[in-house]
Design an enzyme around this catalytic site. Structure first.
Site, PDB file in Angstrom:
ATOM      1  N   ARG A  97       0.814  -1.212   0.000  1.00  0.00           N
ATOM      2  CA  ARG A  97       0.000   0.000   0.000  1.00  0.00           C
ATOM      3  C   ARG A  97       0.851   1.266   0.000  1.00  0.00           C
ATOM      4  O   ARG A  97       0.544   2.202  -0.736  1.00  0.00           O
ATOM      5  CB  ARG A  97      -0.971   0.002   1.161  1.00  0.00           C
ATOM      6  CG  ARG A  97      -0.294  -0.266   2.494  1.00  0.00           C
ATOM      7  CD  ARG A  97      -1.294  -0.195   3.605  1.00  0.00           C
ATOM      8  NE  ARG A  97      -2.348  -1.189   3.416  1.00  0.00           N
ATOM      9  CZ  ARG A  97      -3.619  -0.991   3.706  1.00  0.00           C
ATOM     10  NH1 ARG A  97      -4.008   0.162   4.184  1.00  0.00           N
ATOM     11  NH2 ARG A  97      -4.504  -1.925   3.533  1.00  0.00           N
ATOM     12  N   THR A  98       1.904   1.321   0.784  1.00  0.00           N
ATOM     13  CA  THR A  98       2.710   2.539   0.819  1.00  0.00           C
ATOM     14  C   THR A  98       3.409   2.746  -0.520  1.00  0.00           C
ATOM     15  O   THR A  98       3.455   3.859  -1.049  1.00  0.00           O
ATOM     16  CB  THR A  98       3.733   2.477   1.966  1.00  0.00           C
ATOM     17  OG1 THR A  98       3.046   2.183   3.175  1.00  0.00           O
ATOM     18  CG2 THR A  98       4.455   3.799   2.136  1.00  0.00           C
ATOM     19  N   LYS A 129      21.740  -8.617  -3.927  1.00  0.00           N
ATOM     20  CA  LYS A 129      22.968  -9.160  -4.506  1.00  0.00           C
ATOM     21  C   LYS A 129      24.182  -8.960  -3.634  1.00  0.00           C
ATOM     22  O   LYS A 129      25.306  -9.089  -4.087  1.00  0.00           O
ATOM     23  CB  LYS A 129      23.187  -8.573  -5.895  1.00  0.00           C
ATOM     24  CG  LYS A 129      22.255  -9.200  -6.918  1.00  0.00           C
ATOM     25  CD  LYS A 129      22.585  -8.780  -8.313  1.00  0.00           C
ATOM     26  CE  LYS A 129      21.713  -9.538  -9.337  1.00  0.00           C
ATOM     27  NZ  LYS A 129      21.714  -8.877 -10.631  1.00  0.00           N
ATOM     28  N   ARG A 163      12.352   2.913   1.929  1.00  0.00           N
ATOM     29  CA  ARG A 163      11.906   2.163   3.120  1.00  0.00           C
ATOM     30  C   ARG A 163      12.963   1.101   3.414  1.00  0.00           C
ATOM     31  O   ARG A 163      13.379   0.369   2.516  1.00  0.00           O
ATOM     32  CB  ARG A 163      10.557   1.488   2.898  1.00  0.00           C
ATOM     33  CG  ARG A 163      10.239   0.502   4.033  1.00  0.00           C
ATOM     34  CD  ARG A 163       8.850  -0.033   3.976  1.00  0.00           C
ATOM     35  NE  ARG A 163       7.876   0.988   4.349  1.00  0.00           N
ATOM     36  CZ  ARG A 163       6.588   0.726   4.573  1.00  0.00           C
ATOM     37  NH1 ARG A 163       6.136  -0.504   4.454  1.00  0.00           N
ATOM     38  NH2 ARG A 163       5.768   1.693   4.903  1.00  0.00           N
ATOM     39  N   HIS A 198       8.117   7.294  10.234  1.00  0.00           N
ATOM     40  CA  HIS A 198       7.348   7.097   9.010  1.00  0.00           C
ATOM     41  C   HIS A 198       6.574   8.394   8.817  1.00  0.00           C
ATOM     42  O   HIS A 198       5.369   8.460   9.026  1.00  0.00           O
ATOM     43  CB  HIS A 198       6.403   5.902   9.181  1.00  0.00           C
ATOM     44  CG  HIS A 198       5.738   5.445   7.908  1.00  0.00           C
ATOM     45  ND1 HIS A 198       5.922   6.074   6.691  1.00  0.00           N
ATOM     46  CD2 HIS A 198       4.883   4.420   7.668  1.00  0.00           C
ATOM     47  CE1 HIS A 198       5.204   5.439   5.762  1.00  0.00           C
ATOM     48  NE2 HIS A 198       4.574   4.437   6.340  1.00  0.00           N
TER      49      HIS A 198
END
Lengths: 320, 427
Positions: free
Chosen positions: A65-66, A93, A115, A143
């Protein structure tokens, strides 16, 4: 209203922490968000203020959703958007975070949305690359766009949030949403209450400028809004709380418990919800009380406003 | 409404107020109606001549194991309850390690259900955890009626988990009973570390194992604000640490097992598995320290630590025998014997089995007071008692078997009803 009318230019290079914002910043964001919110409800949503700019969404932690909210916000503003997310091989990686940052920076993006599970990660990206960065959640730290959209939603329903009693219920200890919300609500002089199992409350939570409660009934009393936090399943296996059913029985929010709050009390949730655990299903769906979908809608508008302000392309530049 | 019960000519001992005087006591409608010298019975009262026997509040034992639920054993719950009633216990709080463990709210509900038919008051302590690092449903169990939370003798080694557990429990303001030992020093040992244990070749734990345990828990109590009950303290080292914790103003309490008030390591010198106990029997100086701690209030409660061990589990060499003793019916005789020997005043012993546990758990019983629940025990403190000679309710092996004690329960009353009486008394 444009930025010019405040004789104030949004002074932040990025949005790393809600605690860095002041009240004028909030007014700038919210004035702009209100305009975006209205336009987003029409069938001409495009507002290409970020035309020509590139936004990279860099999500090291899973999110739907974000990520979607940021992507839609940037696209409606006409930016080119590239998403890297946790499932994406390129983030797995074994490259150092600094190398990832510098590699992406070399592609000349204009804005980064990051994030990451580590507190300070968004700030690290901004300092490493010099590119405006929006923190979309760094561990349990901050946040900020969630807190902005929550405050925006609160203001739309309650008017001035100053003096309003607002409870945040749940896993405060691990919640970046709670930390960012406490920062903004303190700025607005709200009467903040934090409530949750003692094992999910920081030991010094009473020094956050909020009152601390272990009884949800006591916390809710006289509230104008209750923010319910998501209970992560891993809290049970980590031995922090016993079980979902005990959590639901003791801390879960339902109509009965909510009757202790003010009559017009609204209920919020940052999503995704565990229905029947932290929030009763019927309550979540009660549109007279639950503003959860309003929060989601506001999220896009608020993120559009933030992207514009950080790009230096706020409303005044668009008005001929 | 039929009449009450009138007990005349008793030595009334109320540890809460310090009363110790001759007098009468009248019971009506389940409560103590009147106390004092020179009372007269109502016309339709049942009159019981106490003949100078001691009348005190019925005992409150907050640490007795039952073989149920979820398992069976040498005695079923009804037998344990009968043994408690015969021993003068009016309120029995089953250990959370009873049966397969009182780990779920359903287990506490089961006890409430069984309590409906039990002649005495029956409660169950809520288990702290269901497995390593898994918290039990403490909140739901407390709501279902558990009066405290306890590890049931199973040491929680993971300090981070213990911290979370104590934080979590602190919100419910409940006492958390915990085993105070160092895991690595105590694990697998069967004796107290001393010249004697070493000579006998037993694996032994030093007294400081308990001290380390108490200090660790006290530090966590300070961090989390939890109320910790140190369960079954038995060493002078542990008591020193307890004293320091009290001095720091921490909300801590301690219990001591009955066996360790009477026995020391010399009793297990013959390697009789009856004395295989957990914690192990300690040195004489530890036993003396324990008695002093009870007399001066450092230790709050005495528990029976009743543990019904199957005969076949006891029928083993000392080290291999299952630990535990049937002890419910020895409570009054041990208190009387210690009093008669000048080792522990009867009032102090009774206090640790009546008003102290009542206060700790917020129970209204446990005192001789007008209006208080009529939970009483009448006993003859002088009667010689070769333990078990005249039969016991509990068939489980006991460390007290054959021991020459004194003191005998004549009658137990719970909620105004006579629930047990010695054959031939008041019939």
């Amino acid at each position: 209203m444009g930025q010019g009318e405040y004789s104030y230019t949004f002074p932040h290079r990025g949005l790393i922490a809600a605690s860095a914002l002041n009240r004028v910043d909030l007014e700038l964001v919210f004035d702009s968000a209100r305009a975006h919110l209205a336009r987003n409800r029409t069938d001409d949503k495009k507002h290409p203020s970020l035309k020509g700019l590139t936004v990279i969404n860099l999500f090291f932690e899973a999110s739907t959703r974000t990520l979607a909210s940021f992507e839609i916000a940037a696209k409606r503003l006409g930016a080119d958007v590239v998403n890297f997310s946790a499932g994406n091989a390129s983030l797995k990686k074994g490259e150092s975070l600094a190398d990832t940052a510098n590699t992406l920076a070399a592609m000349q993006p204009d804005l980064l949305v990051v994030r990451h599970q580590s507190p300070g990660a968004a700030d690290f990206f901004q300092r490493t690359t010099g590119i405006s960065t929006i923190n979309a959640g760094d561990g349990a730290n901050e946040h900020p766009t969630q807190a902005l959209l929550d405050l925006f939603t609160l203001s739309e329903h309650l008017g001035d949030v100053g003096g309003k009693r607002i409870a945040i219920v749940g896993d405060i200890l691990h919640s970046r949403v709670a930390r960012s919300n406490v920062a903004l609500l303190s700025l607005m002089n709200a009467d903040i209450r934090l409530c949750g199992p003692a094992s999910l409350l920081p030991a010094d939570a009473d020094r956050w400028g909020a009152s601390v409660f272990h009884s949800v009934e006591a916390a809710i009393e006289g509230c104008d809004a209750v923010m319910v936090l998501r209970l992560q399943r891993e809290r049970m296996s980590a031995g922090l709380i016993p079980s979902a059913r005990e959590y639901a029985a003791i801390y879960g929010l339902d109509h009965t418990r909510l009757s202790l709050a003010n009559q017009d009390c609204i209920v919020m949730h940052p999503g995704p919800m565990n229905r029947g655990i932290e929030i009763n299903s019927a309550l979540a769906d009660d549109t007279d009380i639950s503003v959860i979908l309003d929060q989601v809608e506001a999220g896009v508008a608020v993120r559009m406003a933030v992207l514009e302000l950080l790009a230096g392309r706020g409303m005044q530049e668009m008005v001929p | 409404m039929s009449g009450g019960i009138f007990i005349s000519g008793a030595r009334l001992i109320d540890p809460a107020s310090g009363r110790d005087a001759q007098g009468d006591l009248r019971i009506e409608n389940g409560v103590i109606d009147a106390i004092g010298p020179g009372l007269s019975p109502d016309a339709d009262d049942q009159v019981i001549e106490a003949d100078g026997a001691v009348l005190g509040p019925a005992l409150i034992d907050i640490g007795a194991r039952a073989a149920e639920p979820g398992r069976s054993g040498i005695e079923n719950l009804d037998t344990t309850i009968r043994a408690a009633a015969a021993g003068g216990v009016g309120t029995l709080v089953l250990s959370s390690s009873s049966g397969a463990g009182l780990t779920r709210p359903e287990d506490i509900d089961w006890i409430s259900y069984r309590a409906l038919q039990a002649p005495i008051r029956l409660l169950g302590a809520a288990r702290t955890h269901t497995g390593a690092g898994e918290m039990a449903e403490i909140g739901l169990m407390l709501r279902a009626g558990a009066p405290l939370v306890s590890d049931g003798g199973e040491l929680i080694a993971d300090t981070r988990f213990l911290r979370n557990l104590l934080s979590y429990a602190s919100a419910f303001d409940a006492w958390v009973g915990l085993t105070a030992e160092d895991l690595h020093l105590s694990d697998g040992t069967v004796a107290h570390e001393s010249a004697m244990a070493v000579r006998l070749g037993l694996s032994a734990r030093p007294g400081i194992s308990q001290r380390l345990g108490v200090e660790r828990l006290a530090a966590l109590a300070e961090l989390t604000g939890a109320r910790i009950l140190f369960e079954r303290l038995t060493t002078a080292d542990g008591l020193d640490a307890m004293k320091a914790a009290r001095k720091r103003g921490l909300d801590v309490a301690a219990s001591a097992p009955l066996t360790h008030l009477l026995f020391n390591e010399v009793d297990m010198g013959g390697l009789d598995p009856a004395y295989r106990l957990d914690p192990p029997l300690r040195s004489e100086s530890d036993r003396q320290a324990l008695l002093t701690a009870i007399a001066d209030g450092l230790i709050d409660v005495i528990v029976s630590d009743h543990t019904p061990v199957a005969l076949e589990a006891k029928a083993n060499p000392f080290s291999d025998a299952a630990p535990g003793s049937s002890s419910l019916e020895a409570l009054i005789p041990v208190l009387c014997t210690l009093d008669a020997d000048g080792q522990l005043p009867l009032t102090a012993g009774l206090k640790a089995l009546t008003s102290n546990p009542a206060e700790l758990l917020g129970l209204p019983q446990g005192r001789l007071e007008e209006g208080a629940p009529a939970d009483l025990v009448l006993f003859d403190p002088q009667a010689p008692n070769v333990y078990g000679k005249d039969g016991l309710e509990s068939p489980a092996p006991s460390a007290f078997s054959g021991r020459r004690l004194q003191g005998r329960v004549l009658m137990s009353v719970v909620d105004g009803a006579m629930v047990s009486s010695r054959p031939g008394f008041a019939e």
